[in-house]
Motif scaffolding. Structure first.
Motif, PDB file in Angstrom:
ATOM      1  N   ILE A   1       0.814  -1.214   0.000  1.00 26.90           N
ATOM      2  CA  ILE A   1       0.000   0.000   0.000  1.00 26.90           C
ATOM      3  C   ILE A   1       0.850   1.268   0.000  1.00 26.90           C
ATOM      4  O   ILE A   1       0.678   2.162  -0.839  1.00 26.90           O
ATOM      5  N   TRP A   2       1.770   1.388   0.928  1.00 27.94           N
ATOM      6  CA  TRP A   2       2.371   2.690   1.208  1.00 27.94           C
ATOM      7  C   TRP A   2       3.400   3.196   0.200  1.00 27.94           C
ATOM      8  O   TRP A   2       3.353   4.380  -0.164  1.00 27.94           O
ATOM      9  N   PRO A   3       4.360   2.409  -0.278  1.00 21.15           N
ATOM     10  CA  PRO A   3       5.337   2.992  -1.220  1.00 21.15           C
ATOM     11  C   PRO A   3       4.683   3.616  -2.449  1.00 21.15           C
ATOM     12  O   PRO A   3       5.021   4.738  -2.851  1.00 21.15           O
ATOM     13  N   GLY A   4       3.740   2.897  -3.070  1.00 26.68           N
ATOM     14  CA  GLY A   4       3.044   3.465  -4.225  1.00 26.68           C
ATOM     15  C   GLY A   4       2.264   4.708  -3.867  1.00 26.68           C
ATOM     16  O   GLY A   4       2.264   5.701  -4.618  1.00 26.68           O
ATOM     17  N   LEU A   5       1.596   4.696  -2.713  1.00 25.12           N
ATOM     18  CA  LEU A   5       0.830   5.855  -2.269  1.00 25.12           C
ATOM     19  C   LEU A   5       1.744   7.042  -2.006  1.00 25.12           C
ATOM     20  O   LEU A   5       1.448   8.174  -2.409  1.00 25.12           O
ATOM     21  N   TRP A   6       2.871   6.809  -1.315  1.00 26.33           N
ATOM     22  CA  TRP A   6       3.778   7.910  -0.972  1.00 26.33           C
ATOM     23  C   TRP A   6       4.322   8.602  -2.211  1.00 26.33           C
ATOM     24  O   TRP A   6       4.372   9.834  -2.270  1.00 26.33           O
ATOM     25  N   VAL A   7       4.741   7.829  -3.192  1.00 24.64           N
ATOM     26  CA  VAL A   7       5.272   8.443  -4.411  1.00 24.64           C
ATOM     27  C   VAL A   7       4.165   9.202  -5.147  1.00 24.64           C
ATOM     28  O   VAL A   7       4.402  10.288  -5.688  1.00 24.64           O
ATOM     29  N   CYS A   8       2.962   8.662  -5.148  1.00 28.82           N
ATOM     30  CA  CYS A   8       1.837   9.360  -5.768  1.00 28.82           C
ATOM     31  C   CYS A   8       1.573  10.697  -5.080  1.00 28.82           C
ATOM     32  O   CYS A   8       1.389  11.727  -5.738  1.00 28.82           O
ATOM     33  N   LEU A   9       1.582  10.709  -3.747  1.00 26.52           N
ATOM     34  CA  LEU A   9       1.346  11.949  -3.006  1.00 26.52           C
ATOM     35  C   LEU A   9       2.456  12.963  -3.259  1.00 26.52           C
ATOM     36  O   LEU A   9       2.195  14.162  -3.415  1.00 26.52           O
ATOM     37  N   LEU A  10       3.706  12.493  -3.296  1.00 27.82           N
ATOM     38  CA  LEU A  10       4.822  13.399  -3.572  1.00 27.82           C
ATOM     39  C   LEU A  10       4.729  13.967  -4.986  1.00 27.82           C
ATOM     40  O   LEU A  10       5.039  15.145  -5.216  1.00 27.82           O
ATOM     41  N   PHE A  11       4.314  13.141  -5.922  1.00 30.60           N
ATOM     42  CA  PHE A  11       4.138  13.612  -7.290  1.00 30.60           C
ATOM     43  C   PHE A  11       3.051  14.689  -7.356  1.00 30.60           C
ATOM     44  O   PHE A  11       3.213  15.722  -8.022  1.00 30.60           O
ATOM     45  N   ILE A  12       1.949  14.469  -6.643  1.00 32.86           N
ATOM     46  CA  ILE A  12       0.876  15.459  -6.614  1.00 32.86           C
ATOM     47  C   ILE A  12       1.353  16.752  -5.944  1.00 32.86           C
ATOM     48  O   ILE A  12       1.113  17.856  -6.438  1.00 32.86           O
ATOM     49  N   GLY A  13       2.037  16.593  -4.799  1.00 29.46           N
ATOM     50  CA  GLY A  13       2.417  17.756  -4.009  1.00 29.46           C
ATOM     51  C   GLY A  13       3.537  18.580  -4.613  1.00 29.46           C
ATOM     52  O   GLY A  13       3.539  19.820  -4.472  1.00 29.46           O
ATOM     53  N   PHE A  14       4.499  17.933  -5.274  1.00 26.22           N
ATOM     54  CA  PHE A  14       5.690  18.657  -5.734  1.00 26.22           C
ATOM     55  C   PHE A  14       5.814  18.767  -7.251  1.00 26.22           C
ATOM     56  O   PHE A  14       6.760  19.383  -7.743  1.00 26.22           O
TER      57      PHE A  14
END
Length: 432
Positions: free
Chosen positions: A84-97
């Protein structure tokens, strides 16, 4: 027409769960294309994204329970975290930055108020980092898309809202494993499934007769740490699918699978869909249909998702991709063109996410702390006389070669849908 127990019909990788998860993910993309690009629902009869997410939960309940019964608690939790988390984290970072700064700059010509403060990038990452969807937008990014204008707010990736429900189901299964229910009192899971099904039937009957459910399921649970507030209504529906999937795995040696029941379940789903009442008793038939299709679809479909599972990536990236396309006015080419463009781009992001993030993270599934690894090495060292135990060597080799069962959304299934969920979501409640 022959009746075969599910435990016999379901053998290793010879199933179409991967294909079904990918279908559920693209069903969400299809339904969201109508909402995000044209500010209308795809159909008035069926909540297609909600039904797709329910499918993710049905598959996850079966596979996750299977995983929890075959691994230790720490290993189970480790596998779920990696999925769950690695894919989610990279997605959130992509959205945020990447996404938010790009579209904010195009609108305002600067980034000076984007990062900190109310509904800024840092708030967005902090609120959603562990799977809870506690902040939907960043400043006024995508406020001027068709969907943003409808809700009068920014919305970056509403599909992520179902991940919290998926994670909660994972934790409940972990608790059941710890107290021994999955191995010594599986009847409790079946009893819970029967009781929940009775509640769904009772509420459906009462709503059709009186206009309101007999047992009120509206409102929210108390706020959970990291996950935020969860809707009682959606937890009941998606939780039931997960619960029935878990019961199917626990009683797989007794659950009959045959074409008569499979076709009958599909007919029941069609009848309820025509009457717009799929989120009730029909969910039981829906779960059976999912299991039936997983073992009865053509063998060529068994390969889908076995080596490369893109369903979670499609699920978590599609919403923000569609918002970006809607902002750019791509919907002007028509519904089919907008859907095709969003589906292709979402699959592209899913491809990158799987190969560069998710797949790499899953390579760590057999990792263990150095201290524990040293202890196991000491326990498995050969005797002083140099002899060895062939049985032990054989067992060790088999364990190393064995794979682990991974769900999506995966949903998801997937979530969602990742794994969700990963595992995969709907715009109905607020909108995974």
């Amino acid at each position: 027409m022959a009746t075969t127990p599910l435990a016999t019909a379901y053998t290793g990788r010879a199933n179409s769960f991967g294909f079904l998860r990918l279908c559920f993910a693209f069903a969400v993309v299809l339904a969201h294309a109508a909402v995000l690009g044209f500010n209308r629902g795809l159909t008035d009869l069926v909540d297609i994204p909600g039904l797709a997410v329910a499918g993710f939960f049905g598959i996850s309940g079966f596979l996750i329970t299977r995983s929890a019964r075959r691994t230790s608690l720490p290993r189970y939790l480790w596998h779920r975290a990696l999925r769950i988390w690695p894919g989610l984290w990279v997605c959130l970072l992509f959205i945020g930055f990447v996404v938010a700064p790009t579209f904010y700059y195009l609108k305002h010509g600067g980034l000076h108020t984007l990062w900190r403060g109310n509904r800024g990038v840092l708030d967005y990452l902090q609120a959603n980092w562990w799977g809870g969807h506690r902040q939907g937008g960043i400043r006024d990014v995508f406020r001027d898309t068709p969907y943003g204008a409808k809700i009068k707010s920014s919305m970056m990736d509403a599909s992520l809202w179902t991940l919290a429900y998926e994670i909660l189901c994972y934790l409940i299964v972990a608790l059941l494993a710890v107290v021994g229910v999955l191995k010594r009192a599986r009847w409790l899971v079946l009893l819970a499934a029967v009781a929940t099904f009775g509640l769904l039937c009772w509420n459906q009957w009462a709503q059709l007769r009186f206009g309101l459910p007999a047992v009120r399921t509206s409102g929210y649970l108390p706020e959970l740490p990291l996950l935020g507030t969860l809707s009682t209504n959606w937890l009941l529906r998606y939780g039931f699918m997960f619960l029935v999937g878990a019961a199917a795995e626990l009683y797989s040696r007794r659950l009959p699978m045959n074409d008569v029941l499979g076709v009958a379940s599909l007919a029941v789903i069609g009848w309820f869909a025509f009457h717009g009442q799929l989120f009730g008793p029909a969910l039981l038939a829906y779960e059976y249909a999912i299991l039936y299709l997983a073992i009865r679809l053509p063998r060529v479909l068994h390969r889908v998702g076995q080596r490369n599972d893109y369903s979670y990536g499609v699920y978590i990236y599609s919403f923000v991709v569609q918002q970006a396309l809607a902002w750019a006015g791509v919907q002007a080419i028509g519904f089919l063109g907008y859907f095709a463009a969003s589906a292709a781009l979402s699959l592209g992001f899913a491809f990158v996410s799987w190969h560069l993030v998710e797949k790499q993270a899953l390579k760590l599934k057999d990792w263990q702390p150095r201290l524990r690894r040293s202890d196991r090495d000491a326990e498995g060292s050969p005797p002083a006389d140099g002899s060895s135990d062939p049985a032990a060597v054989s067992t060790s080799s088999a364990g190393a070669a064995g794979g682990t069962v991974r769900p999506v959304a995966d949903a998801a299934a997937t979530g969602r849908p990742g794994d969700t969920t990963e595992p995969v979501p709907t715009l109905s409640p607020s909108t995974r």
